[in-house]
Each structure stands twice: as C-alpha cells, then as structure tokens.
Scaffold this active site. Structure first.
Site, PDB file in Angstrom:
ATOM      1  CG  ASP A   1      -2.313   0.693   0.960  1.00  0.00           C
ATOM      2  OD1 ASP A   1      -2.545   0.988  -0.277  1.00  0.00           O
ATOM      3  OD2 ASP A   1      -2.938   1.239   2.202  1.00  0.00           O
TER       4      ASP A   1
ATOM      5  CG  ASP B   1      -8.018   1.050   3.010  1.00  0.00           C
ATOM      6  OD1 ASP B   1      -6.897   0.547   3.004  1.00  0.00           O
ATOM      7  OD2 ASP B   1      -8.375   2.001   2.212  1.00  0.00           O
TER       8      ASP B   1
END
Length: 548
Positions: free
Chosen positions: A361, A439
């Site tokens: 990420d 997420d």
C-alpha cells in the site's frame, strides 16, 4: 495476574480513545472552500450557479445575507484584456461577466477594476480551476474574482434577461464532514460483523465435529479457504502487485472485466449474507422437486433479488446521485463474505500478510508518483480512474468541468459516501469520501482470526475480537485525522496494520497466550487435492506389527 493485565490494557485503550476523539474535535474548525455560489435574482425569483474562486486572493462573504448585491452585466462578447471599446458608464458599480482567454486572470481583473466594476466573473468553456496570479499582483486587485460556466450565464440571461442582480458568497464548511462518520460506521460495522460471522462459523464447525465424534480435528467448510503457508501469502501479494500494474497500463480494457467480475461476486456474496440472515431468523426454505432435483423457494427468491440488485448497479453504475447506495451495499456484502470465506490459520500468517500488504500500500501510494509521468500514484490512478483529475487535485486547488462530460468508468473497489457539508455539490458536482475495500478486508481478516481464537479458547467475553475491533476503530480515526491535517488521501493500512497487529499481540502477551495465539489451530488444514495422511478406514493408533 491475567485479569489485572487485561484491565490495564483496557484502561490504556480507553485513554487512547479519549485522546484521539479530543484531537478530532479540536480539528473540526470551520474552513473556507474554493467553490462558491453565484445567486442571481430579479426580485421575484432566483437561481444559483457554481463558482470557483481563490479565497486567499479575493475572499467572499460567508452568507447570502452578508453578500453585497450588484447589477450583473453580461459582456461575454469580450475577453477584457484591455479597456478598448468598453465604456466606464456601462460597468461602473456593476459585476461583469467576460470570456476566458487571451490574457491572465489578474490582467482582466485590473482592467475591470480600472473601469469601476465591483466584481468580475470569468465565463469559461474549459475546466474551471482555482484562479491564481503572480504574488506581486495579488495586492493590486481589490474586487472579487471568480470563474463560472459559460452555459450558466447563458441560462441566467435566458431566465432573467437584462435585469439580473448578483450576489457572491462562499459558506464555510466543517473540516470533519459527516460523511467521514458514516464511512467510519460502515467500516467498523462491516469488520465487526465479518469477524463475528467467522467466529460463529468456527463455533458451528467445532460443535459439528464434537457431535460427529471428530474431536475438533475437522476440515474447513465447503467453500472456505485457509491460508496457512507463508509462500502462498507471498504469491498472493505478488499477484496483487501484478494486477495493479496491469490495471494501470490497460485500464480502459480491464476495467470492464473487473466490473463484470464484481457483479457476479457481489451478487453471490449478497446471496450468502441474506441466506445466513434468513437461516438465523428461522425462515423456511419451502423446497420442491423438479425431475428429481430438489429446489428451495427461498434460495430462488434470494437469488433473483441479488442478481437484480447487481444488474441495476451494473446498468446505472455511473449515476452519482443514488447508485453509491447500491455500490456500498454490494461492497459490504462482498467484504463480509470474503472475511468469512478466507481464513488465516495463525497469527504468524496474519503478520506476514498484513506486513506485506502494508508495504504494498505504501509503495504504490507514496513511491510510485516518482515514476509516473503525471506524478500521480498508481494506486490513486487505478482507484479513481485516469480521467478523475478533479478528485486527484491536492491541497486547496479545485477543478470543476465547465461542460457536461461522459462519466469515466471507475473500479468498484471503494465505499463511496457523498460529502454532506459540500453545500455546492449540486452546483459544482457530487463530491465523495471514499474508502477502499482492502482497508476493510485486510484488517478484517485479522479480526476474524481473533474471533475464531476466542472460540478456540472458549473466551466468553471475546477479549481478542473486541480489542482488535477497538484497535481498528482507533486506526481508522487516526487515518482520517492525518488525512484532514495533511489535506490529502492516506494509505489507511499504514495506520490500521500497526494498530491491529500490535494490539492483538499485546492482548495475547498480557494473557500469557502468545505461543498458542502465534501457532493458531491445533490441526493442520490440508488442500483438498492432497491425499489423506492415513489410508481410508484407518485410525491414528498403531497396528500390531507396525512402528508408530
């Protein structure tokens, strides 16, 4: 000893929650937006249009009542780069609308100011951007300046004619938009439900094993996938990296493949969620047979509803006004089913997977802008689409389309909630707060493992599950706080992974269960393709004449 340690951990978490909430409340001051409103009236009726201005250059009143009213003169036949052909008597004490082009915004404003105009509106057929000038010219201009759509002045001219009265104002909005609270609620509820569902399935599996004499050493449920090998985890993350890079280079083709896959997967996930709810409330199936094939009325009705919802989303996916509701519904179902289906077998696998995805990420958000041509990260480019330039604008710069545009295709991989305090969103375009499915799913897999571990140790208070959910909530609050302070999007896993991993490890250490928590299940989950360790019909005892 364990009770005291658990109480200490709980007290520390409560203090952290209070401090974080106070920090967020402290940041919730009023800020000025770069979009503004043009209020045009003729005494009996009014209309409002979108404006884009630079608050630090030419600030506007914050309310309509405080805004000064000017007669509005349509002079879109000129670009006003000089005063040639313009009579001061025509513009004195009035607001002017001129065309964009041929010279700088500041030059147009200086000319209008020299003619006695009280405000300058620049009509544009191009993308509306926040007006700016050289630092030396800011102090020379004392009249309001803003950009508006050319089609809006044509509409106002047709409605009001020459008797137009204009007021310019820019209401402030809260830095903490209510949409953030809604997004936070969606995330924590999804993670909590997914973890609870995973734990309930584990409890049912163990109960079934005990009832069947299996002693708890059973296999995974049908359709459930266990990740127990670090090598498989590395391969999984490598595939994600490759897919993201492919999406970046072949977005216009692969986006439709992802949309089709999402429709199928989300319909199946929604069916699984609704079927579990129906089963929980004791809704009958109503079975019937056709040619020796048993079919369930409940399953058929649920399948029809889920397919219909997915098809409606697929057809109207670019309708911003309301389709976000269906996308979020399907997204929640997708995340719940993913967390229930994919199981991490021990904390070691959790650490490997979440750490690799954290690096993934951060790399694709913060590092890749140094390699891309437009300076936009690969993650943002893929998540928002190559044409979503307005959403990618950083800081206080704003971009608003001047003409209606065909909606660009976007990947259905985010939760979307309209920004409720964006008072000009119906005028300048819908604005959304977004949160990626990853997420929710990635930390959710750890929450699901904690929930299953509570079942294995028979924890009535679900201490691991509750603590991990609280850690996830804190991580989300910190993510939004950093986003508000920095004024730009954040890779949420940068905060969620440390919060959830460290909290889970601390709870296990405080309770003296770290070794069991690290190794996880007491049985080894086998691939269905492998041969059983013992021949069929044999038990695990030694047979006479054999060596154990």
């Amino acid at each position: 000893m364990n009770v005291d340690a658990s109480g200490l951990c709980r007290e520390t978490m409560e203090r952290a929650v209070r401090i974080t909430l106070l920090s967020v409340i402290f940041m919730s001051s009023q800020i000025n937006c770069q979009e503004a409103i043009l209020h045009i009236s003729n005494g009996s009726t009014y209309r409002e249009y979108c404006l884009v201005h630079n608050h630090s250059w030419t600030p506007l009143s914050q309310t309509l009542d405080a805004a000064v009213q000017y007669p509005l003169v349509n002079m879109t036949s000129t670009v006003l780069c000089n005063a040639t052909g313009v009579s001061p008597d025509v513009v004195m004490g009035k607001a002017l609308v001129v065309m964009r082009g041929d010279c700088d915004f500041s030059q147009k404003a200086l000319v209008a100011q020299s003619l006695g105009a009280t405000a300058l509106l620049i009509a544009s057929k191009q993308l509306l951007i926040t007006p700016s000038a050289n630092d030396s010219e800011y102090a020379k201009i004392h009249i309001p300046l803003a950009l508006m759509r050319y089609r809006d002045i044509l509409d106002a001219q047709q409605v009001f004619g020459d008797g137009m009265q204009a007021q310019l104002y820019a209401p402030p909005h809260s830095k903490v938009d209510p949409s953030i609270v809604v997004m936070l609620l969606i995330a924590i509820v999804t993670v909590g439900l997914g973890g609870f569902w995973s734990g309930a399935c584990e409890r049912d599996r163990l109960s079934g094993d005990v009832a069947g004499g299996g002693g708890g050493e059973g296999k995974a449920e049908s359709g459930e996938l266990f990740l127990y090998s670090p090598l498989k985890v590395v391969f999984f993350v490598a595939m994600m990296c490759g897919m993201l890079v492919l999406m970046y280079f072949f977005y216009n083709i692969l986006v439709y493949v992802i949309i089709a896959i999402f429709c199928l997967a989300s319909a199946s996930a929604l069916f699984s969620c609704l079927d579990a709810v129906m089963e929980k409330i004791g809704c009958g199936t109503g079975s019937f047979s056709i040619r020796n094939c048993n079919m369930s009325v409940r399953s058929l009705l649920l399948a029809a509803v889920c397919v219909t919802v997915a098809v409606i989303w697929g057809v109207y996916r670019n309708e911003d006004r309301w389709i976000w509701i269906l996308q979020d519904l399907l997204g929640v179902a997708f995340c719940l089913n993913f967390m229930k289906t994919i199981s991490l077998s021990n904390f070691k696998i959790c650490v490997v997977l979440l750490t690799l995805l954290l690096v993934y990420d951060v790399f694709f958000v913060f590092i890749t802008p140094f390699f891309t041509k437009n300076g936009v990260s690969i993650m943002v480019q893929v998540a928002l689409g190559p044409d979503a330039s307005g959403e990618k604008t950083q800081g206080n710069m704003v971009e608003v389309p001047a003409e209606p545009q065909a909606s660009s295709e976007k990947l259905p991989v985010v939760m979307r909630v309209p920004r409720f305090s964006a008072w000009a969103q119906n005028l300048c375009g819908m604005q959304f707060s977004i949160l990626g499915y990853g997420d929710i799913i990635v930390p959710g897999l750890l929450v699901a493992y904690c929930s299953r571990f509570d079942v294995w140790i028979n924890s009535r208070k679900k201490i691991y599950f509750v603590c991990c959910c609280i850690a996830y909530l804190l991580g989300m609050i910190v993510t939004f706080a950093v986003m508000l302070l920095s004024g730009m999007g954040q890779p949420a896993l940068l905060y969620l992974v440390p919060f959830t991993l460290i909290t889970s490890a601390v709870v296990a250490w405080c309770r003296g269960e770290m070794r069991h928590f690290w190794t996880g299940t007491t049985y080894e989950v086998l691939d269905s393709s492998r041969e059983p360790l013992l021949p069929e019909g044999r038990n695990d005892r030694c047979v006479d004449g054999e060596t154990c």
